[in-house]
Design a protein around this motif. Structure first.
Motif, PDB file in Angstrom:
ATOM      1  N   GLU A  56       0.787  -1.024   0.338  1.00 29.69           N
ATOM      2  CA  GLU A  56       0.561   0.167   0.180  1.00 29.69           C
ATOM      3  C   GLU A  56       0.300   1.106   0.170  1.00 29.69           C
ATOM      4  OE1 GLU A  56      -2.939  -0.328   3.429  1.00 29.69           O
ATOM      5  OE2 GLU A  56      -3.937  -1.915   2.105  1.00 29.69           O
ATOM      6  N   VAL A  57       1.865   1.567  -0.132  1.00 32.15           N
ATOM      7  CA  VAL A  57       2.938   2.098   0.179  1.00 32.15           C
ATOM      8  C   VAL A  57       2.718   3.400  -1.454  1.00 32.15           C
ATOM      9  CG1 VAL A  57       5.503   3.124   0.119  1.00 32.15           C
ATOM     10  CG2 VAL A  57       4.971   1.274   1.692  1.00 32.15           C
ATOM     11  N   MET A  58       3.070   4.374  -1.303  1.00 34.04           N
ATOM     12  CA  MET A  58       2.840   5.149  -2.607  1.00 34.04           C
ATOM     13  C   MET A  58       3.630   5.247  -3.181  1.00 34.04           C
ATOM     14  SD  MET A  58       0.732   6.258  -5.029  1.00 34.04           S
ATOM     15  CE  MET A  58      -0.369   5.458  -4.341  1.00 34.04           C
ATOM     16  N   HIS A  59       4.983   5.990  -2.226  1.00 36.24           N
ATOM     17  CA  HIS A  59       5.956   6.657  -2.826  1.00 36.24           C
ATOM     18  C   HIS A  59       7.183   5.135  -3.560  1.00 36.24           C
ATOM     19  CE1 HIS A  59       9.386   9.154  -2.804  1.00 36.24           C
ATOM     20  NE2 HIS A  59      10.539   8.212  -2.814  1.00 36.24           N
ATOM     21  N   ASN A  60       7.290   5.566  -4.752  1.00 41.70           N
ATOM     22  CA  ASN A  60       7.681   4.544  -5.498  1.00 41.70           C
ATOM     23  C   ASN A  60       7.930   3.940  -6.197  1.00 41.70           C
ATOM     24  OD1 ASN A  60      10.944   4.958  -6.504  1.00 41.70           O
ATOM     25  ND2 ASN A  60      11.494   5.215  -4.456  1.00 41.70           N
ATOM     26  N   TYR A  61       5.611   3.353  -6.086  1.00 42.69           N
ATOM     27  CA  TYR A  61       5.297   2.609  -6.911  1.00 42.69           C
ATOM     28  C   TYR A  61       5.396   2.977  -8.290  1.00 42.69           C
ATOM     29  CZ  TYR A  61       1.118   0.416  -9.203  1.00 42.69           C
ATOM     30  OH  TYR A  61       0.049   0.055  -9.377  1.00 42.69           O
ATOM     31  N   VAL A  62       5.879   2.182  -9.434  1.00 43.16           N
ATOM     32  CA  VAL A  62       5.929   1.721 -10.449  1.00 43.16           C
ATOM     33  C   VAL A  62       5.112   1.744 -11.466  1.00 43.16           C
ATOM     34  CG1 VAL A  62       7.721   1.457 -12.345  1.00 43.16           C
ATOM     35  CG2 VAL A  62       8.427   2.288 -10.160  1.00 43.16           C
ATOM     36  N   LEU A  63       5.064   2.028 -12.619  1.00 44.22           N
ATOM     37  CA  LEU A  63       3.571   1.598 -13.274  1.00 44.22           C
ATOM     38  C   LEU A  63       4.626   1.657 -14.868  1.00 44.22           C
ATOM     39  CD1 LEU A  63       0.495   3.043 -12.814  1.00 44.22           C
ATOM     40  CD2 LEU A  63       0.405   0.502 -12.682  1.00 44.22           C
ATOM     41  N   PRO A  64       3.957   0.894 -15.741  1.00 44.32           N
ATOM     42  CA  PRO A  64       4.502   0.862 -17.028  1.00 44.32           C
ATOM     43  C   PRO A  64       4.183   1.704 -17.778  1.00 44.32           C
ATOM     44  CG  PRO A  64       4.466  -1.528 -16.313  1.00 44.32           C
ATOM     45  CD  PRO A  64       3.570  -0.840 -15.488  1.00 44.32           C
ATOM     46  N   ALA A  65       4.809   2.519 -18.466  1.00 45.07           N
ATOM     47  CA  ALA A  65       3.980   4.116 -19.299  1.00 45.07           C
ATOM     48  C   ALA A  65       3.026   2.740 -20.299  1.00 45.07           C
ATOM     49  CB  ALA A  65       4.569   4.656 -19.692  1.00 45.07           C
ATOM     50  N   PHE A  66       2.856   2.369 -20.635  1.00 48.26           N
ATOM     51  CA  PHE A  66       1.442   1.642 -21.204  1.00 48.26           C
ATOM     52  C   PHE A  66       1.444  -0.198 -20.619  1.00 48.26           C
ATOM     53  CE2 PHE A  66       1.538   4.909 -24.471  1.00 48.26           C
ATOM     54  CZ  PHE A  66      -0.089   5.728 -24.596  1.00 48.26           C
ATOM     55  N   PRO A  81       7.836   7.800 -21.819  1.00 48.39           N
ATOM     56  CA  PRO A  81       8.856   7.190 -20.749  1.00 48.39           C
ATOM     57  C   PRO A  81       8.938   5.695 -20.668  1.00 48.39           C
ATOM     58  CG  PRO A  81       6.385   8.237 -20.330  1.00 48.39           C
ATOM     59  CD  PRO A  81       6.802   8.368 -21.759  1.00 48.39           C
ATOM     60  N   ARG A  82       9.555   5.470 -19.978  1.00 52.06           N
ATOM     61  CA  ARG A  82      10.015   3.740 -20.152  1.00 52.06           C
ATOM     62  C   ARG A  82       8.908   3.451 -18.496  1.00 52.06           C
ATOM     63  NH1 ARG A  82      14.264   1.106 -16.142  1.00 52.06           N
ATOM     64  NH2 ARG A  82      14.757   3.359 -15.405  1.00 52.06           N
ATOM     65  N   ARG A  83       8.837   4.290 -17.766  1.00 50.17           N
ATOM     66  CA  ARG A  83       7.995   3.377 -16.083  1.00 50.17           C
ATOM     67  C   ARG A  83       7.559   5.332 -15.749  1.00 50.17           C
ATOM     68  NH1 ARG A  83      11.938   1.674 -11.754  1.00 50.17           N
ATOM     69  NH2 ARG A  83      12.570   3.213 -12.133  1.00 50.17           N
ATOM     70  N   ILE A  84       6.415   5.219 -15.560  1.00 51.47           N
ATOM     71  CA  ILE A  84       5.888   6.011 -14.525  1.00 51.47           C
ATOM     72  C   ILE A  84       5.631   5.757 -12.980  1.00 51.47           C
ATOM     73  CG2 ILE A  84       3.843   7.098 -13.417  1.00 51.47           C
ATOM     74  CD1 ILE A  84       2.981   6.730 -16.409  1.00 51.47           C
ATOM     75  N   VAL A  85       6.477   6.454 -12.228  1.00 55.02           N
ATOM     76  CA  VAL A  85       7.612   6.409 -10.613  1.00 55.02           C
ATOM     77  C   VAL A  85       6.418   7.817 -10.086  1.00 55.02           C
ATOM     78  CG1 VAL A  85       9.247   6.648  -9.044  1.00 55.02           C
ATOM     79  CG2 VAL A  85       9.586   5.769 -11.802  1.00 55.02           C
ATOM     80  N   HIS A  86       5.453   7.096  -8.988  1.00 54.42           N
ATOM     81  CA  HIS A  86       4.762   7.933  -8.112  1.00 54.42           C
ATOM     82  C   HIS A  86       5.840   8.359  -7.316  1.00 54.42           C
ATOM     83  CE1 HIS A  86       1.188   7.210 -10.174  1.00 54.42           C
ATOM     84  NE2 HIS A  86       1.587   6.223 -10.714  1.00 54.42           N
ATOM     85  N   SER A  87       6.103   9.868  -6.895  1.00 53.06           N
ATOM     86  CA  SER A  87       6.557  10.332  -5.311  1.00 53.06           C
ATOM     87  C   SER A  87       5.701  10.926  -5.073  1.00 53.06           C
ATOM     88  CB  SER A  87       7.580  11.356  -6.374  1.00 53.06           C
ATOM     89  OG  SER A  87       8.405  12.267  -5.434  1.00 53.06           O
TER      90      SER A  87
END
Length: 490
Positions: free
Chosen positions: A217-227, A274-280
């Protein structure tokens, strides 16, 4: 000395109090008031009266809270709504009176720089493009070589976009595309990371996590593939149909903005690749704190700074954690186990966190250590590293990591399991040998010698040799394909 940041944004007014000016500042208080200060500014040019009164009430409360918490250093900042509105100057004068502290109006380039500094402060070796989506604007800044470069502001905040598109998400997507196609940094995003900052994008990421049954459930540094075959606008539609309770769990003030945040993110991905979407989870507020540090303190590793603070707060003998790291480093110098720089860094943190669960019942120390670390506010590590660190800290309490059960363990590759197992076995030897106290390990080195794992004891420590120590040493020796030995100095 504690430090407070009061952030007057277009969507909300927030107070965050940090324990101290630090490379890894711990949050002691965090409160948000949804004021909607920027609602209508894009079309009327004025801050709404209701939003102004709501914001001023929140600031008056924050003034008293800072007095109660004895905070002497209060940093007030205001962003897009106050700088774009015709009555923004009048509002700021009233806001300073309500807060009892100066409020700095951040112009676009400065807001973009601070948002990027927040990402630099919380993401290890960040490199790419930062997007900070607020209610009134979107700030875009590149990070090159660990530092912000350039920076620009677009009127693509979720409240502004809702007003300009007349509450039409399709029109909002077109407006976003027309503005973003002129951003010079976007073509350079291809194959790099995009760092998403802001409450609306965090809410969108939370939907993605829950739809996918993500095990953390930790949001910081959660990574999503761009597509990954699913547009972000479709994430909302799918959640509304399949899991409406997820959408309802998001605050109503944020829920209305999701479609506009999704529209902006979709267009960034389409145009920038982008390669990835990284949530900060870190942005302008943390950037302000980071910006006040000396160059020497900025160079500190936030993961190790935070781990050291937890060690000082919770370990029986904090000096033991540093000794433990040095002791295992000496052992690994003789062992057939390769270690990268990142793995050494993670091992250092694990040693500092190795005694944070000692107050728990012995039967629950492993799960307490795991839960404490995996759900902590530690920054400077990705989710795989976070789970690896939690597993390492808990393995010091159990003979096998197989005894630890948590869905997040599914994120780990085999190498991380193996390293956590080896580190845990070594820490178990250390703690039975030293009782968690400093001054012993440096005098009782452990090494691999002739196919054996050998612990050397000087004469005055000879009585420490017993079957319990040997029982801890055997599993470690098996991992290295050898036999255990406790050798007394002659």
């Amino acid at each position: 000395m504690s430090i407070a940041v009061v952030d007057i944004g277009s969507n909300s007014v927030r107070l965050v109090v940090y324990e101290a000016l630090s490379r890894a500042p711990a949050v002691v208080f965090n409160e948000k008031a949804s004021s909607g200060l920027g609602r209508g500014v894009a079309t009327t040019g004025l801050l709404p009266a209701e939003g102004v009164e709501s914001a001023l009430a929140a600031l008056s409360r924050y003034r008293v809270l800072c007095q109660v918490m004895r905070v002497q250093d209060v940093l007030g900042v205001a962003t897009a709504a106050a700088r774009d509105a015709g009555n923004g100057e009048e509002f700021l004068a009233r806001a300073e009176a309500a807060l009892g502290a100066p409020i700095k109006l951040l112009y676009g380039a400065e807001e973009a720089r601070l948002a990027a500094l927040g990402v630099v402060a919380g993401v290890h070796r960040a490199e790419g493009l930062v997007g900070d989506l607020g209610g009134g604007s979107l700030e875009l800044t590149e990070i090159v070589g660990g530092a912000p470069v350039g920076g620009e502001t677009l009127t693509l905040g979720v409240l502004s976009l809702a007003d300009l598109s007349e509450r039409n998400p399709r029109k909002a997507a077109r407006l976003a595309r027309e503005a973003l196609v002129r951003v010079e940094a976007l073509p350079r995003l291809a194959g790099r990371d995009f760092y998403a900052v802001g409450g609306t994008w965090r809410a969108l990421a939370r939907l993605c996590m829950r739809i996918r049954d993500y095990p953390l459930e930790v949001m910081h540094n959660y990574v999503l593939p761009a597509f990954d075959g699913l547009e972000f606008a479709q994430v909302i539609e799918r959640a509304e149909v399949e899991q409406p309770e997820l959408v309802k769990s998001i605050a109503a003030s944020r829920r209305a903005s999701l479609a506009y945040g999704a529209a902006v993110l979709d267009e960034i991905v389409r145009l920038g690749s982008p390669r990835r979407i990284v949530h900060s989870a870190l942005g302008v507020r943390e950037g302000l704190v980071y910006d006040r540090l000396t160059p020497e303190r900025r160079a500190d590793d936030p993961l190790l700074v935070a781990a050291a603070e937890l060690n000082r707060a919770h370990a029986r003998d904090p000096a033991h954690g540093e000794e433990l790291f040095a002791w295992i480093s000496g052992f690994l110098a003789t062992a057939p186990l390769e270690e990268s720089g990142d793995e050494k860094r993670l091992r250092n943190a694990a040693c500092l966190l190795s005694d944070i669960a000692w107050r728990a019942h012995p039967d629950h120390r492993a799960e307490t250590a795991f839960s404490t670390v995996v759900n902590s506010g530690l920054v400077g590590l990705d989710h795989v590293e976070r789970v690896t660190l939690a597993l390492s800290a808990s393995c010091r309490h159990v003979a096998s990591p197989d005894e630890i059960a948590h869905p997040a363990l599914s994120l780990l590759p085999p190498r991380n399991w193996e390293r956590a197992r080896a580190l845990g076995a070594a820490m178990r030897v250390a703690y039975i040998l030293s009782a968690g106290q400093s001054g012993v390990l440096a005098r009782a080195p452990m090494r691999v010698e002739g196919g054996r794992v050998v612990v050397g004891l000087p004469g005055d420590l000879a009585p420490l040799r017993n079957e319990r120590l040997m029982n801890r040493l055997r599993p470690l020796a098996r991992l290295f394909g050898g036999d255990p030995e406790i050798r007394l100095a002659s």
